[in-house]
Scaffold this active site. Structure first.
Site, PDB file in Angstrom:
ATOM      1  N   HIS A  60      -7.528   7.005 -11.169  1.00 49.65           N
ATOM      2  CA  HIS A  60      -8.555   7.028 -12.215  1.00 49.65           C
ATOM      3  C   HIS A  60      -9.905   7.498 -11.680  1.00 49.65           C
ATOM      4  CE1 HIS A  60      -9.412   2.816 -10.768  1.00 49.65           C
ATOM      5  NE2 HIS A  60     -10.638   3.213 -10.971  1.00 49.65           N
ATOM      6  N   ASP A  93      -1.652   4.519  -9.898  1.00 50.92           N
ATOM      7  CA  ASP A  93      -3.109   4.630  -9.781  1.00 50.92           C
ATOM      8  C   ASP A  93      -3.543   4.996  -8.364  1.00 50.92           C
ATOM      9  OD1 ASP A  93      -5.702   4.717 -10.582  1.00 50.92           O
ATOM     10  OD2 ASP A  93      -5.929   2.579 -11.019  1.00 50.92           O
ATOM     11  N   SER A 122     -13.383   0.995  -6.517  1.00 53.20           N
ATOM     12  CA  SER A 122     -12.072   1.591  -6.751  1.00 53.20           C
ATOM     13  C   SER A 122     -11.728   2.600  -5.668  1.00 53.20           C
ATOM     14  CB  SER A 122     -12.039   2.276  -8.116  1.00 53.20           C
ATOM     15  OG  SER A 122     -12.156   1.335  -9.151  1.00 53.20           O
TER      16      SER A 122
END
Length: 563
Positions: free
Chosen positions: A144, A175, A253
């Site tokens: 993402h 992911d 992230s």
């Protein structure tokens, strides 16, 4: 493969990182040896701190020895002792946070497709996240973080240079994304991160990255609090995951999570946003990471995580087990439905009892032994395989045990969870905009709460319907661009197209072919809710070009439908 829906987990994108707790006051001396020790430094799990004790009132003639760093410094006239803490040495920092130089900041420019107006894209925007260097001149980050990318740059710790990166693979389900940099200078002086094994509960973890709240590298620490099958928000899948109590904020992230031996045990990727929860973060563990990397190395591309294309039911009720012909020593789960497009549809039937997968017995609640004292959903065994591999499945059918070698494949959903970078397809005739439904489409039309706001008919098919063929799609009238030709049809929005001139609509390309080749006097579309749309063929096709010009639409159909 589902039995109970996993709890929804959302990535935090605006929560500011919490202030670190104040360090303990070390200005007063410890009055006695029985005093509590100073808390250990975060990240140095298992290391006992020095106990600060007041100097003994002994031989005054003996010259006092100079205090060690961190011990109270004596003050004349009976005053309070003062601790001169001093800066921590570089060696201590390295022990706490190993391989920090391998953690990079990821800058990405995104240009998302516009699913509501599929002939154009949205305004570009920028984001920053984290990543880390691994062997083979590669960098790992979250999928993402580089979704719908147009440009990706990487910056090393302590550097003022941003290096252009190339995206090698994007694993949407897990992911994870794999990047590389062609500039040799980027790889100089950096040691790649090494992977560790799956941690145990209460093992210390340290998350390193570049979250909001500052520009320099950030370190948060905690422990592993849970290991189970998690719902991956971005991937719309369920894979093995770690729950930790270290803060994971926007920008974290893609950053690595280290254990206390300096090995990477996961990638930070999402956190739980709920008014009743604090500091619940989630990490992609090493088994999932290694599966992604080895999949890319074997195939040259990301092929995905296979699934067993069934829906199943627990067999915990004794009467149910007896009715299904199970012996007292037999355990397993009941097959409710089989995906028509899955390879196992040729051998598995509804009401079969799956007893084991690859010689691992499945319990009545659908779990298998995991580690000492732990159990996990048997989907974990499936996800450890690779696309195209075979697995041995033992099945109870009509009180007889059968064994099947099943070739595993990825999931083909009627409503696709991802478009994987492809621009959305569309077709326009007489102002009617036809589109194929996907999860990004629903999110574009109804926002992040689409599961509550979208039409019930579409949601039922999204959650429960199964594709009958690999190319089947859910085609809808997305909207009607108002013109004289479509008077009275203006209010039709997101309604499924069932048939055209009496022929069932299989997918959007099938609809385009039938409309473009239609020689009948009328175009007749059968819609959901028993609605019909009838247009004169010659007039409708003639009006299409004027409508396109009015709305500045370059083409009546997307490029993928022109071939």
């Amino acid at each position: 493969m589902d039995d109970t829906s996993a709890s929804k987990r959302k990535r935090k994108r605006s929560r500011k990182p919490k202030e670190s707790p104040a360090s303990p006051d070390r200005s007063s001396p410890s009055p006695a040896p029985a005093a509590d020790p100073v808390p250990a430094v975060a990240g140095r799990r298992g290391r006992k701190p020095r106990r600060h004790e007041a100097p003994a009132d002994a031989d005054a003639s003996r010259p006092p020895s100079p205090p060690r760093r961190g011990e109270p410094k004596p003050v004349a006239n009976g005053g309070d002792a003062v601790v001169e803490a001093g800066p921590a040495s570089w060696e201590e920092v390295v022990r706490v946070v190993p391989c920090m130089d391998a953690v990079v900041k990821v800058f990405c420019v995104h240009t998302e497709p516009n699913f509501s107006l599929p002939w154009q894209r949205k305004r570009q925007y920028s984001s920053s996240s984290s990543g880390f260097i691994i062997g083979g001149r590669r960098v790992l980050t979250n999928a993402h973080s580089v979704e719908h990318y147009t440009q990706v740059k990487l910056k090393k710790r302590g550097s003022d240079t941003k290096y252009l990166a190339t995206v090698l693979a994007i694993g949407t389900e897990c992911d994870i994304a794999l990047l590389t940099v062609s500039d040799d200078e980027f790889w100089e002086g950096v040691s790649p991160v090494e992977f560790g094994t799956l941690p145990a509960l209460q093992d210390a973890v340290t998350v390193v990255g570049y979250p909001i709240g500052g520009d320099t590298i950030s370190v948060t620490s905690g422990v592993v609090s849970r290991i189970e099958i998690l719902s991956y928000v971005h991937g719309s899948t369920e894979l093995l995951g770690l729950q930790i109590d270290a803060a994971i904020n926007s920008g974290n992230s893609g950053g690595p999570a280290f254990n206390d031996r300096g090995k990477c045990v996961g990638i930070a990727f999402q956190s739980l946003k709920h008014e009743d929860a604090e500091n619940i973060g989630y990490v992609i563990p090493t088994p999932v990471i290694k599966h992604f990397i080895q999949d890319y190395e074997k195939s040259g591309e990301y092929t995905g995580f296979p699934i067993l294309g069934i829906e199943w039911q627990k067999m915990e009720n004794p009467d149910l087990r007896k009715a299904m012909g199970m012996k007292p020593d037999q355990k397993g789960v009941r097959v409710r439905r089989v995906e028509p497009t899955a390879p196992e549809s040729g051998c598995l039937h509804p009401s079969d009892i799956i007893l084991s997968f690859d010689s691992v017995d499945i319990a009545n609640d659908g779990t298998v032994p995991f580690r000492h004292g732990e159990r996990i959903g048997f989907s974990y065994l499936v996800s450890q395989k690779y696309t195209g591999e075979k697995a041995l499945v033992k099945v109870l059918r009509d009180s007889k045990v059968h064994e099947f070698k099943i070739r595993l494949a990825t999931h083909k959903r009627l409503v696709a969870a991802h478009v994987k970078g492809r621009p959305p397809s569309y077709y326009i005739v007489a102002g009617f905009v036809f589109a194929a439904v996907s999860v990004p489409y629903l999110r574009s039309e109804y926002g992040k709460d689409y599961e509550y706001d979208a039409p019930v008919k579409l949601l039922v098919k999204h959650l429960h319907a199964m594709a009958e063929s690999p190319d089947e799609q859910l085609v809808v009238v997305s909207q009607v661009l108002v013109a004289d030709i479509n008077i009275g049809y203006e209010d039709i929005v997101n309604t499924q197209v069932l048939a055209f001139n009496g022929q069932l609509v299989k997918n959007l390309k099938n609809l385009v072919t039938m409309v473009e080749n239609c020689k009948d006097e009328f175009l007749k579309f059968d819609l959901e809710y028993d609605q019909i749309v009838v247009l004169e063929t010659k007039t409708a096709k003639a009006a299409t070009q004027d409508i396109l010009t009015t709305h500045c639409i370059p083409s009546a159909m997307s490029d993928d439908l022109k071939t």
